[in-house]
Design an enzyme around this catalytic site. Structure first.
Site, PDB file in Angstrom:
ATOM      1  N   ARG A  20       5.168   1.136 -12.721  1.00 54.33           N
ATOM      2  CA  ARG A  20       4.095   0.396 -12.060  1.00 54.33           C
ATOM      3  C   ARG A  20       4.720  -0.729 -11.250  1.00 54.33           C
ATOM      4  NH1 ARG A  20       1.673   4.296 -13.190  1.00 54.33           N
ATOM      5  NH2 ARG A  20      -0.303   4.513 -14.323  1.00 54.33           N
ATOM      6  N   GLU A  54      -0.161  -1.433  -4.258  1.00 50.71           N
ATOM      7  CA  GLU A  54       0.199  -0.010  -4.292  1.00 50.71           C
ATOM      8  C   GLU A  54       0.673   0.482  -2.929  1.00 50.71           C
ATOM      9  OE1 GLU A  54       0.318   3.962  -6.057  1.00 50.71           O
ATOM     10  OE2 GLU A  54       0.315   1.949  -6.897  1.00 50.71           O
ATOM     11  N   HIS A  79       3.920   6.939  -4.265  1.00 54.17           N
ATOM     12  CA  HIS A  79       3.471   7.256  -5.629  1.00 54.17           C
ATOM     13  C   HIS A  79       3.314   8.769  -5.806  1.00 54.17           C
ATOM     14  CE1 HIS A  79       1.004   5.496  -9.235  1.00 54.17           C
ATOM     15  NE2 HIS A  79       1.900   6.408  -9.608  1.00 54.17           N
TER      16      HIS A  79
END
Length: 338
Positions: A249, A277, A296
């Site tokens: 993360r 993100e 991601h």
């Protein structure tokens, strides 16, 4: 004869269509009483069809984008007994109300750990050979060059790799590293030296891991205690030319401390997750030659998500037979999940 459980799919738009192959969808409908075409994208203020299905559902099959199972949602699902999550973390939709109700939960986190570990293995081996830098230099030079001299000191023989966190993924990465001639260090406060040795690593403290490792890969869970686990002090301890990999993360790394180290070229990074993100459009991370920034994608994607569906179907089959889940999730497990 045990009655066939009634199930409802609850996940983000379009996910169910990608999750199940036709063969897997047929198996799903053979195991449980469900309409695979009815997928709940929200459970608060649902459509009449979803509300009716939720009221009768004994089992929820969830995946990415699953709506939170709040106390109000559970009140509208009096028969609900279990949740099978065909993805990794359940933190986004399994609420305290689920545990209070005694709902059984299982997750495909173990199945999802494999592609993340494979991505990490590839990143480690490429980092050891300084592939990213060599590729950029090759593009710039476009002439014969003494690469052996330039890459002297790189390679994957007796290279020291540090793994931060003995999570499912961290353990799988250590397992995948076993065939290679690498020295593996592990930092995890919940793993003792003997357990680390059984995994195939040497247990060390975080400061020592950062100082000794030429490659540091982060696999700890996202918790208040792990926020900015890799900060200015840890980054400063890393050797010039070392590589930091993050597939966990973004919050585990202090981005404000990392960016100057990357801009200066002192450190390299492979970042599949960041905070936020998606970095701002003007972020240097997109253009730095010593940074591999991916959106991601280390976890399951494409045909890899059918592995998650297979896991979910096996757990549904166990539930339908009255057997306990093979890979249950408990509240304590949340401290070790991303």
């Amino acid at each position: 004869m045990t009655p066939t459980p009634t199930a409802l799919l609850a996940m983000g738009p379009g996910i169910a269509d990608r999750l199940f192959t036709p063969v897997q969808r047929a198996r799903l409908t053979a195991l449980v009483d469900t309409d695979p075409a009815l997928v709940a994208h929200r459970l608060t203020g649902p459509t009449p069809e979803v509300a009716q299905a939720l009221a009768g559902a004994e089992l929820l099959v969830t995946c990415w984008g699953a709506p939170p199972l709040t106390a109000d949602v559970l009140a509208a699902a009096p028969r609900l007994r279990a949740v099978v999550h065909a993805a990794g973390s359940v933190k986004h939709h399994i609420t305290p109300a689920c545990w209070e109700r005694g709902i059984q939960v299982t997750s495909a986190a173990g199945a999802n750990a494999l592609p993340v570990a494979e991505y990490t293995l590839a990143a480690i081996l490429f980092a050891g050979k300084n592939v990213l830098s060599a590729a950029h230099r090759h593009r710039e030079l476009r002439v014969p060059h003494d690469w052996r001299a330039e890459l002297d000191g790189h390679g994957n023989y007796r290279r020291c790799v540090g793994i931060v966190g003995a999570s499912r993924i961290g353990r799988r990465v250590i397992e995948l590293l076993r065939p290679f001639d690498l020295d593996v260090l592990l930092f995890d406060p919940y793993v003792d030296a003997r357990a680390a040795a059984r995994l195939g690593a040497e247990k060390v403290e975080l400061a020592e891991l950062c100082a000794r490792s030429r490659i540091v890969s982060v696999h700890a869970p996202e918790l208040p205690a792990t926020r900015h686990l890799i900060g200015a002090a840890q980054l400063a301890a890393m050797a010039d030319g070392a590589t930091l990999i993050n597939t966990s993360r973004g919050s585990l790394i202090d981005g404000d401390a990392l960016l100057p180290e990357l801009v200066s070229g002192r450190l390299n990074a492979v970042l599949d997750v960041t905070e936020p993100e998606v970095p701002s459009a003007g972020s240097p991370l997109y253009d730095l030659p010593n940074v591999l920034l991916t959106p991601h994608v280390a976890g399951s994607l494409g045909d890899e998500i059918h592995r998650l569906a297979d896991f979910a179907l096996e757990e549904i089959a166990r539930y339908a037979q009255g057997l306990p889940f093979a890979d249950p999730v408990t509240p304590d497990d949340l401290t070790r999940m991303a």
